[in-house]
Design an enzyme around this catalytic site. Structure first.
Site, PDB file in Angstrom:
ATOM      1  N   ASP A 125     -16.291  -1.697   8.082  1.00  0.00           N
ATOM      2  CA  ASP A 125     -16.962  -1.996   6.830  1.00  0.00           C
ATOM      3  C   ASP A 125     -18.003  -3.091   7.044  1.00  0.00           C
ATOM      4  O   ASP A 125     -17.774  -4.045   7.800  1.00  0.00           O
ATOM      5  CB  ASP A 125     -15.950  -2.454   5.779  1.00  0.00           C
ATOM      6  CG  ASP A 125     -14.938  -1.367   5.446  1.00  0.00           C
ATOM      7  OD1 ASP A 125     -15.280  -0.181   5.592  1.00  0.00           O
ATOM      8  OD2 ASP A 125     -13.808  -1.717   5.045  1.00  0.00           O
ATOM      9  N   GLU A 151       0.802  -1.218   0.000  1.00  0.00           N
ATOM     10  CA  GLU A 151       0.000   0.000   0.000  1.00  0.00           C
ATOM     11  C   GLU A 151       0.844   1.281   0.000  1.00  0.00           C
ATOM     12  O   GLU A 151       0.340   2.357   0.325  1.00  0.00           O
ATOM     13  CB  GLU A 151      -0.946  -0.018   1.200  1.00  0.00           C
ATOM     14  CG  GLU A 151      -1.948  -1.151   1.136  1.00  0.00           C
ATOM     15  CD  GLU A 151      -2.925  -1.126   2.294  1.00  0.00           C
ATOM     16  OE1 GLU A 151      -3.787  -0.224   2.326  1.00  0.00           O
ATOM     17  OE2 GLU A 151      -2.824  -2.000   3.164  1.00  0.00           O
ATOM     18  N   SER A 194      -6.652  -2.681   1.656  1.00  0.00           N
ATOM     19  CA  SER A 194      -6.928  -2.122   0.330  1.00  0.00           C
ATOM     20  C   SER A 194      -7.390  -3.156  -0.689  1.00  0.00           C
ATOM     21  O   SER A 194      -7.176  -3.004  -1.887  1.00  0.00           O
ATOM     22  CB  SER A 194      -5.698  -1.371  -0.216  1.00  0.00           C
ATOM     23  OG  SER A 194      -5.490  -0.189   0.515  1.00  0.00           O
ATOM     24  N   ARG A 213     -12.458   2.886  10.989  1.00  0.00           N
ATOM     25  CA  ARG A 213     -13.600   2.748  10.076  1.00  0.00           C
ATOM     26  C   ARG A 213     -13.967   1.273   9.968  1.00  0.00           C
ATOM     27  O   ARG A 213     -13.101   0.437   9.715  1.00  0.00           O
ATOM     28  CB  ARG A 213     -13.242   3.279   8.684  1.00  0.00           C
ATOM     29  CG  ARG A 213     -14.470   3.451   7.760  1.00  0.00           C
ATOM     30  CD  ARG A 213     -14.085   3.636   6.305  1.00  0.00           C
ATOM     31  NE  ARG A 213     -13.740   2.363   5.688  1.00  0.00           N
ATOM     32  CZ  ARG A 213     -12.574   2.109   5.084  1.00  0.00           C
ATOM     33  NH1 ARG A 213     -11.635   3.029   5.004  1.00  0.00           N
ATOM     34  NH2 ARG A 213     -12.344   0.919   4.548  1.00  0.00           N
ATOM     35  N   GLU A 234     -14.728  -5.937   8.759  1.00  0.00           N
ATOM     36  CA  GLU A 234     -13.440  -5.660   9.393  1.00  0.00           C
ATOM     37  C   GLU A 234     -13.412  -4.221   9.874  1.00  0.00           C
ATOM     38  O   GLU A 234     -14.260  -3.408   9.505  1.00  0.00           O
ATOM     39  CB  GLU A 234     -12.286  -5.899   8.409  1.00  0.00           C
ATOM     40  CG  GLU A 234     -12.317  -5.009   7.188  1.00  0.00           C
ATOM     41  CD  GLU A 234     -11.208  -5.334   6.191  1.00  0.00           C
ATOM     42  OE1 GLU A 234     -10.403  -6.242   6.462  1.00  0.00           O
ATOM     43  OE2 GLU A 234     -11.151  -4.673   5.163  1.00  0.00           O
ATOM     44  N   ASN A 248     -10.750  -0.907  10.108  1.00  0.00           N
ATOM     45  CA  ASN A 248      -9.522  -0.334   9.556  1.00  0.00           C
ATOM     46  C   ASN A 248      -9.014   0.703  10.544  1.00  0.00           C
ATOM     47  O   ASN A 248      -9.677   1.717  10.782  1.00  0.00           O
ATOM     48  CB  ASN A 248      -9.836   0.306   8.196  1.00  0.00           C
ATOM     49  CG  ASN A 248      -8.604   0.799   7.477  1.00  0.00           C
ATOM     50  OD1 ASN A 248      -7.580   1.075   8.086  1.00  0.00           O
ATOM     51  ND2 ASN A 248      -8.709   0.918   6.163  1.00  0.00           N
ATOM     52  N   TYR A 282      -9.354   3.927  -4.944  1.00  0.00           N
ATOM     53  CA  TYR A 282      -8.388   5.014  -5.088  1.00  0.00           C
ATOM     54  C   TYR A 282      -8.390   5.731  -6.439  1.00  0.00           C
ATOM     55  O   TYR A 282      -7.838   6.817  -6.553  1.00  0.00           O
ATOM     56  CB  TYR A 282      -6.979   4.491  -4.787  1.00  0.00           C
ATOM     57  CG  TYR A 282      -6.905   3.873  -3.407  1.00  0.00           C
ATOM     58  CD1 TYR A 282      -7.126   4.664  -2.280  1.00  0.00           C
ATOM     59  CD2 TYR A 282      -6.661   2.517  -3.227  1.00  0.00           C
ATOM     60  CE1 TYR A 282      -7.091   4.107  -1.008  1.00  0.00           C
ATOM     61  CE2 TYR A 282      -6.622   1.955  -1.966  1.00  0.00           C
ATOM     62  CZ  TYR A 282      -6.830   2.760  -0.857  1.00  0.00           C
ATOM     63  OH  TYR A 282      -6.801   2.203   0.393  1.00  0.00           O
ATOM     64  N   GLY A 325      -7.668   5.581   4.979  1.00  0.00           N
ATOM     65  CA  GLY A 325      -6.989   6.431   4.006  1.00  0.00           C
ATOM     66  C   GLY A 325      -7.337   7.897   4.163  1.00  0.00           C
ATOM     67  O   GLY A 325      -8.428   8.266   4.612  1.00  0.00           O
TER      68      GLY A 325
END
Length: 308
Positions: free
Chosen positions: A252, A16, A142, A250, A269, A271, A211, A275
């Site tokens: 998901d 990443e 990612s 965050r 999961e 994070n 992205y 990002g």
């Protein structure tokens, strides 16, 4: 009045790296605009020596992937006694291991999909579970290495046991959950808004969807019932606390509302290093809550500490 010196860690050597460089540059520019003295560090193996010589007041961790969000850099910062942003050693290591994080989440009453860990070298010739299912690296981010196995696929994906696989020896095989992609950030002890992510031209929220400009559409607030909206926020905050996250995280989710509005909500999961790129979700959520990007980053710098 003296300006606080912030070292922004970016780049690094995980898969990443490009995402981290983008996050780091955006954060450095915004923090400078907020009045901080900023030094950017493209992280290499000598990062501890660089930080010891630099002696910043705070480290803003904009690294992504292994080393940057798995507890490793956090341990170095604890050793150096430099306050840092985001989660600490234990929460970072736990969240990075998708299987262990799911066990903790399930114990906290958070709904997760059935799954099993399989060594990639022993990946079976027959399906390890009834399709459809998802194969994902246990410790990556990612969407690197994610493979969706459809109902009509005759054999398991052979790429997992091939030399082209670079995402660790163990993979998580998880029941595929139909439905909508929802995500919710947490800032301190507050759940932010719920976003629905709609990939454009992709069959799931993969690397390009995340992205590339125009790779996905973000709908905030998500067009779901108030009951489901609040439930997602509650589960995101519960996961943040159960894993032991600090600062910003965050979570998901998948939400299958094909048969009823209540449907099925599954946590995927958390994070711990969301990002901070121009297409990232959490800064957008903070903006929806009334924070400018600079104000949001200032909050993270002021929240920084050791022993997180």
């Amino acid at each position: 009045m003296s300006r606080k010196h912030v070292a922004v860690l970016m780049g690094g050597f995980s898969s990443e790296r490009p995402v981290s460089l983008s996050s780091g540059k955006a954060c450095a520019a915004a923090l400078e605009a907020e009045g901080f003295k900023v030094t950017c560090i493209d992280v290499a193996r000598d990062v501890s020596e660089k930080l010891a010589a630099l002696k910043p007041d705070v480290v803003f961790n904009a690294l992504h992937g292994p080393f940057g969000e798995d507890g490793t850099i956090q341990g170095i910062l604890e050793y150096l006694e430099i306050p840092y942003t985001h989660s600490g050693v234990l929460a970072s290591a736990l969240a990075m291991d998708k299987d262990k994080a799911k066990l903790v989440a399930a114990a906290a009453g958070i709904p997760v999909a059935e799954s099993q860990v399989v060594n990639r070298f022993a990946f079976p010739s027959a399906h390890p579970m009834r399709p459809p299912y998802v194969v994902k690296p246990v410790r990556e981010g990612s969407s690197f290495g994610v493979v969706i196995v459809t109902e009509d696929q005759a054999h398991p994906p052979q790429v997992v046991s091939s030399p082209e696989w670079h995402y660790g020896e163990d993979v998580l095989v998880e029941r595929y959950v139909y439905g909508r992609e929802l995500t919710c950030g947490v800032m301190g002890e507050t759940a932010l808004g719920v976003t629905e992510v709609v990939p454009l031209g992709h069959n799931f929220y993969d690397y390009d969807s995340k992205y590339a400009v125009g790779g996905s559409k973000h709908v905030i607030p998500a067009k779901i019932s108030p009951n489901i909206y609040q439930k997602i926020q509650t589960l995101a905050l519960r996961a943040h606390r159960a894993i032991g996250c600090r600062g910003v995280s965050r979570s998901d989710f998948r939400y299958d509302d094909r048969f009823s509005e209540d449907g099925e909500i599954i946590w995927l999961e958390v994070n711990t290093q969301p990002g901070m790129t121009p297409t990232s979700l959490v800064p957008e959520m903070a903006g929806h809550a009334g924070y400018s990007f600079g104000e949001f980053l200032r909050w993270m710098v002021e929240d920084a500490s050791c022993l997180r």
